[in-house]
Motif scaffolding. Structure first.
Motif, PDB file in Angstrom:
ATOM      1  N   HIS A 195      52.660  55.850  91.983  1.00  0.00           N
ATOM      2  CA  HIS A 195      53.342  55.083  90.942  1.00  0.00           C
ATOM      3  C   HIS A 195      52.423  54.871  89.749  1.00  0.00           C
ATOM      4  O   HIS A 195      52.840  54.935  88.609  1.00  0.00           O
ATOM      5  N   ASN A 196      51.143  54.616  90.056  1.00  0.00           N
ATOM      6  CA  ASN A 196      50.195  54.381  88.974  1.00  0.00           C
ATOM      7  C   ASN A 196      49.693  55.680  88.352  1.00  0.00           C
ATOM      8  O   ASN A 196      49.232  55.686  87.223  1.00  0.00           O
ATOM      9  N   ALA A 215      62.298  40.700  76.537  1.00  0.00           N
ATOM     10  CA  ALA A 215      61.918  41.802  75.657  1.00  0.00           C
ATOM     11  C   ALA A 215      60.542  42.370  75.991  1.00  0.00           C
ATOM     12  O   ALA A 215      59.718  42.604  75.126  1.00  0.00           O
ATOM     13  N   LEU A 216      60.302  42.588  77.276  1.00  0.00           N
ATOM     14  CA  LEU A 216      59.065  43.252  77.692  1.00  0.00           C
ATOM     15  C   LEU A 216      59.425  44.652  78.178  1.00  0.00           C
ATOM     16  O   LEU A 216      60.528  44.884  78.660  1.00  0.00           O
ATOM     17  N   SER A 217      58.478  45.573  78.055  1.00  0.00           N
ATOM     18  CA  SER A 217      58.695  46.922  78.572  1.00  0.00           C
ATOM     19  C   SER A 217      58.066  47.017  79.947  1.00  0.00           C
ATOM     20  O   SER A 217      56.839  46.981  80.067  1.00  0.00           O
ATOM     21  N   ARG A 227      52.769  54.520  72.243  1.00  0.00           N
ATOM     22  CA  ARG A 227      53.189  53.364  73.057  1.00  0.00           C
ATOM     23  C   ARG A 227      54.644  53.004  72.750  1.00  0.00           C
ATOM     24  O   ARG A 227      55.395  52.611  73.616  1.00  0.00           O
ATOM     25  N   ASP A 287      52.766  23.310  97.849  1.00  0.00           N
ATOM     26  CA  ASP A 287      51.888  24.422  97.561  1.00  0.00           C
ATOM     27  C   ASP A 287      51.913  24.704  96.054  1.00  0.00           C
ATOM     28  O   ASP A 287      52.970  24.794  95.457  1.00  0.00           O
ATOM     29  N   ASP A 340      61.558  53.182  78.115  1.00  0.00           N
ATOM     30  CA  ASP A 340      61.559  52.188  79.173  1.00  0.00           C
ATOM     31  C   ASP A 340      62.765  51.258  79.036  1.00  0.00           C
ATOM     32  O   ASP A 340      63.524  51.048  79.971  1.00  0.00           O
ATOM     33  N   ASP A 341      62.923  50.675  77.878  1.00  0.00           N
ATOM     34  CA  ASP A 341      64.011  49.723  77.638  1.00  0.00           C
ATOM     35  C   ASP A 341      64.151  49.593  76.125  1.00  0.00           C
ATOM     36  O   ASP A 341      63.385  48.900  75.464  1.00  0.00           O
ATOM     37  N   LYS A 350      59.267  26.095  91.259  1.00  0.00           N
ATOM     38  CA  LYS A 350      57.830  26.042  90.991  1.00  0.00           C
ATOM     39  C   LYS A 350      57.456  26.836  89.744  1.00  0.00           C
ATOM     40  O   LYS A 350      56.612  26.420  88.958  1.00  0.00           O
ATOM     41  N   GLU A 351      58.113  27.964  89.572  1.00  0.00           N
ATOM     42  CA  GLU A 351      57.808  28.777  88.394  1.00  0.00           C
ATOM     43  C   GLU A 351      58.268  28.070  87.127  1.00  0.00           C
ATOM     44  O   GLU A 351      57.596  28.121  86.104  1.00  0.00           O
ATOM     45  N   GLU A 372      56.067  45.353  85.284  1.00  0.00           N
ATOM     46  CA  GLU A 372      57.043  45.364  86.380  1.00  0.00           C
ATOM     47  C   GLU A 372      56.437  44.947  87.719  1.00  0.00           C
ATOM     48  O   GLU A 372      57.166  44.647  88.651  1.00  0.00           O
ATOM     49  N   THR A 373      55.105  44.914  87.805  1.00  0.00           N
ATOM     50  CA  THR A 373      54.505  44.480  89.064  1.00  0.00           C
ATOM     51  C   THR A 373      54.280  42.969  89.100  1.00  0.00           C
ATOM     52  O   THR A 373      53.736  42.460  90.067  1.00  0.00           O
ATOM     53  N   ALA A 393      64.634  46.018  74.599  1.00  0.00           N
ATOM     54  CA  ALA A 393      63.407  45.229  74.597  1.00  0.00           C
ATOM     55  C   ALA A 393      62.472  45.740  73.500  1.00  0.00           C
ATOM     56  O   ALA A 393      61.834  44.949  72.798  1.00  0.00           O
ATOM     57  N   LEU A 441      55.010  49.384  80.795  1.00  0.00           N
ATOM     58  CA  LEU A 441      53.772  49.270  80.018  1.00  0.00           C
ATOM     59  C   LEU A 441      52.928  48.107  80.536  1.00  0.00           C
ATOM     60  O   LEU A 441      53.429  47.192  81.175  1.00  0.00           O
ATOM     61  N   GLY A 494      60.456  56.741  79.924  1.00  0.00           N
ATOM     62  CA  GLY A 494      59.403  55.736  79.981  1.00  0.00           C
ATOM     63  C   GLY A 494      58.293  55.982  80.979  1.00  0.00           C
ATOM     64  O   GLY A 494      57.335  55.226  81.024  1.00  0.00           O
ATOM     65  N   ARG A 495      58.416  56.995  81.799  1.00  0.00           N
ATOM     66  CA  ARG A 495      57.422  57.210  82.844  1.00  0.00           C
ATOM     67  C   ARG A 495      56.995  58.657  82.937  1.00  0.00           C
ATOM     68  O   ARG A 495      57.836  59.556  82.817  1.00  0.00           O
ATOM     69  N   ALA A 543      56.656  45.957  94.250  1.00  0.00           N
ATOM     70  CA  ALA A 543      55.482  45.405  93.570  1.00  0.00           C
ATOM     71  C   ALA A 543      54.619  44.617  94.538  1.00  0.00           C
ATOM     72  O   ALA A 543      55.113  44.022  95.457  1.00  0.00           O
ATOM     73  N   TYR A 559      57.012  55.359  74.596  1.00  0.00           N
ATOM     74  CA  TYR A 559      57.198  54.950  75.989  1.00  0.00           C
ATOM     75  C   TYR A 559      58.063  53.700  76.085  1.00  0.00           C
ATOM     76  O   TYR A 559      58.939  53.599  76.943  1.00  0.00           O
ATOM     77  N   ALA A 560      57.821  52.733  75.205  1.00  0.00           N
ATOM     78  CA  ALA A 560      58.586  51.480  75.259  1.00  0.00           C
ATOM     79  C   ALA A 560      60.072  51.753  75.030  1.00  0.00           C
ATOM     80  O   ALA A 560      60.928  51.146  75.675  1.00  0.00           O
ATOM     81  N   ARG A 586      50.703  27.332  94.508  1.00  0.00           N
ATOM     82  CA  ARG A 586      50.709  28.738  94.115  1.00  0.00           C
ATOM     83  C   ARG A 586      52.064  29.099  93.536  1.00  0.00           C
ATOM     84  O   ARG A 586      53.088  28.614  94.011  1.00  0.00           O
ATOM     85  N   VAL A 587      52.041  29.919  92.521  1.00  0.00           N
ATOM     86  CA  VAL A 587      53.294  30.300  91.902  1.00  0.00           C
ATOM     87  C   VAL A 587      53.877  31.518  92.599  1.00  0.00           C
ATOM     88  O   VAL A 587      53.333  32.602  92.514  1.00  0.00           O
ATOM     89  N   ALA A 588      54.958  31.283  93.313  1.00  0.00           N
ATOM     90  CA  ALA A 588      55.709  32.372  93.928  1.00  0.00           C
ATOM     91  C   ALA A 588      54.828  33.432  94.575  1.00  0.00           C
ATOM     92  O   ALA A 588      54.712  34.551  94.107  1.00  0.00           O
TER      93      ALA A 588
END
Lengths: 258, 360
Positions: free
Chosen positions: B44-45, A90-92, B232, B22, B239-240, A184-185, A149-150, B243, A95, B306-307, B360, B235-236, B24-26
């Motif tokens: 994109h930004n 449930a995240l957008s 906000r 290792d 977006d979805d 790992k996650e 999303e990033t 959610a 945003l 949403g964008r 990403a 936009y949300a 580090r996470v992913a």
């Protein structure tokens, strides 16, 4: 004995002539991680939904800290300090992390700008979000303003858990928090769950992953055919016992104090 | 308790091998980004960069093609006047498109409300301010109708507004008797209806109140979308929506409010259109719906919701105005203006799709 955080008795929910919950009980004690396991279709999500207001049960009573409640929406449950981490999070996506943490409970500036022009207090929300993520060791993200999303799958899960942990005062429900994650996650998320318990917030963990359940749970609620079959202590049983109870291959133990 | 070293009492220690791994996470080896990737990320930004760049390039190009006559203060302010009404409709349209909807009825609401304002004030002698307020309330009611059909009856926005477009247009022909209200009659009975036709002149430029109103509308909506919780949520939702609902947004109520606000903006545009056109014609702005969508799309607001920033729609409307004015001055036939706008739309959507595929 201390008052349970949640106590549900004789919950029934029918959809047409399908009985999703059949006189089930449920109990969550202070400071514990209670895992809820059950075969597909056993109704484990249904019972949890009944507790957080996502469905309204037909019969039965639910006590939160000893007081009877009747939620008609998850928003009411949330107002009482009950947070849910959904499987789809449930995240957008577009945003930012900070926006997502405060969705539906944004902070406004003090004074005229906030009261009449409804100006958001972005610096305060960003600071809060940053502090919470840092507390939970999640500040590996570059910026609190970056869109969700990033982020990687684990980081997104982290944001969702942090949001729940930041606002929960009663308890948190987590639906399959490790299902979509790599090894790992998942590890990171399990550490996070233990961390949240260490802060004294009890957690209801719905999961299919037996090793994860046995690692973090204090008690395991086994759901079968729409009701609670038994609750077991993971220290007394093996994973294969649990699977056997869950699938009906083995008779459950005589109900103990749980 | 089982919260010790990583494995529960009865859990197999299959993860113990992880301790040497290792931590580090992913993470993946940082991929070198090509300049093109980098551009994709920046866009994109900052979704309004594309329309701003296109606007600047087209201004420059037409300056070179059509010369100083095009780039005069008078002509540039004329372009602003020409886009002001479609610009306001595009502002209303942006609100809807950000929620992943579409509103085909914006121009129909605008014309219907200008006809209502005109009928009340000119034909029935209602004081102008009251007639205008009734028109604005009507715009909100029309928007509420769209919003309720979409949220309560659960019809797709495209179908709903296709239907209300016809309904509002028919009402407009009925109320007006398919007759225009003449400029002279408005001047005699209710000159206040033409308020936004007034202008400030300086240095050859002619800035009408309508142009100022358009800018005020964009700035206000930008503030609401970016600086308030309501924005906000809008936009949300785009977006979805699921959610958004799960995170505690009252999505239906917010959507209805978006359609009502869009209806109000259309009604205000209806008032401004009386000043711009001079008369009130039930047949004017028939293509306003599609022109507003064109401006929004060229402005880099994603049709998938949403964008995008609402300011993009302002630049999108200006780009269309600059193209029309520039091509006309360069002596190009009207049909090629239409041809060029068509390509602009296709290129804008293609760029949006490319930006959305950002890795990403």
């Amino acid at each position: 004995m201390t008052t349970p955080v949640v106590q549900a008795r004789g919950i029934v929910k029918r959809y047409g002539h399908v009985t999703a919950i059949d006189h089930s009980d449920f109990e969550l004690r202070p400071g514990e991680i209670l895992a809820v396991i059950g075969d597909n279709g056993a109704g484990k999500s249904s019972i949890v939904k009944a507790i957080c207001g996502a469905t309204v049960p037909d019969e039965g009573e639910i006590l939160i800290e000893g007081k009877p409640v009747r939620f008609s929406s998850p928003i009411e449950a949330r107002d009482m300090g009950i947070e849910i981490v959904y499987q789809n999070l449930a995240l957008s996506p577009a945003l930012s992390i900070a926006d997502n943490m405060f969705t539906g409970r944004e902070l406004r500036k003090e004074g005229f700008m906030g009261k009449y022009l409804r100006l958001l207090d972005k610096p305060a929300m960003e600071k809060f979000a940053r502090d919470k993520l840092t507390e939970l060791g999640l500040m590996t993200v570059q910026s609190i303003k970056q869109p969700v999303e990033t982020l990687s799958g684990g980081q997104r899960q982290g944001v969702a858990v942090a949001r729940a942990a930041a606002f929960a005062t009663k308890f948190i429900i987590m639906d399959e928090p490790t299902a979509a994650l790599g090894v790992k996650e998942s590890r990171k998320v399990l550490e996070l769950i233990k961390d949240v318990r260490a802060r004294g917030i009890p957690i209801v963990l719905i999961s299919h992953n037996m090793p994860h359940v046995f690692e973090v749970a204090d008690r395991i609620h086994i759901h079968r055919l729409g009701k609670r079959l038994c609750t077991i202590d993971p220290k007394d049983y093996t994973m294969s016992d649990a699977v056997a109870f869950m699938t009906g291959a083995k008779e459950p133990p005589e109900q103990d104090a749980a | 308790m089982s919260d010790s070293s990583g494995t529960g009492s009865k859990g197999e220690g299959y993860e113990s091998a992880l301790s040497g791994s290792d931590t580090r996470v992913a993470q993946f080896a940082a991929r070198r980004m090509s300049p093109l990737n980098r551009v994709q990320h920046i866009l994109h930004n900052n979704p309004t960069f594309v329309p701003v760049i296109v606007l600047l390039i087209s201004l420059l190009a037409f300056w070179m093609i059509a010369g100083g006559r095009f780039f005069s203060a008078f002509n540039l302010s004329l372009i602003m006047q020409q886009v002001s009404i479609i610009g306001m409709l595009a502002a209303a349209q942006s609100l809807i498109i950000i929620t992943a909807g579409i509103d085909l009825s914006v121009a129909a609401i605008m014309i219907l409300m200008s006809v209502i304002m005109g009928n009340l004030a000119v034909n029935l002698g209602v004081p102008s301010p009251l007639a205008i307020l009734i028109g604005m309330a009507g715009g909100m009611a029309a928007g509420a109708m769209n919003g309720l059909l979409i949220t309560k009856v659960k019809l797709p926005p495209f179908i709903t507004t296709l239907g209300t477009w016809s309904i509002f247009f028919a009402l407009n022909l009925w109320l007006s008797g398919a007759q225009s209200i003449r400029s002279q009659d408005i001047d005699d009975a209710a000159p206040f209806l033409k308020f936004f036709g007034n202008a400030i002149d300086f240095g050859g430029a002619r800035i009408t109140f309508g142009v100022i109103l358009m800018i005020v509308i964009f700035v206000t909506l930008w503030y609401m979308l970016n600086k308030t919780a309501w924005g906000r949520h809008v936009y949300a939702i785009g977006d979805d929506i699921e959610a958004a609902e799960l995170s505690g947004i009252r999505t239906q109520r917010t959507l209805v409010s978006v359609y009502m606000l869009a209806g109000l903006v259309c009604a205000i545009a209806g008032w401004a259109s009386i000043g711009r056109v001079g008369s009130i014609s039930p047949q004017s702005f028939y293509e306003g719906n599609l022109q507003s969508i064109t401006a929004v799309v060229i402005g880099g607001i994603s049709l998938f919701g949403g964008r995008g920033s609402i300011m993009g729609a302002l630049f999108g409307a200006l780009i269309v105005g600059v193209f029309q004015s520039g091509l006309r001055m360069a002596g190009v036939d009207v049909l090629w203006q239409v041809f060029a706008i068509g390509w602009l739309i296709i290129i804008a959507v293609a760029i949006d799709q490319w930006i959305r595929r950002v890795s990403a």
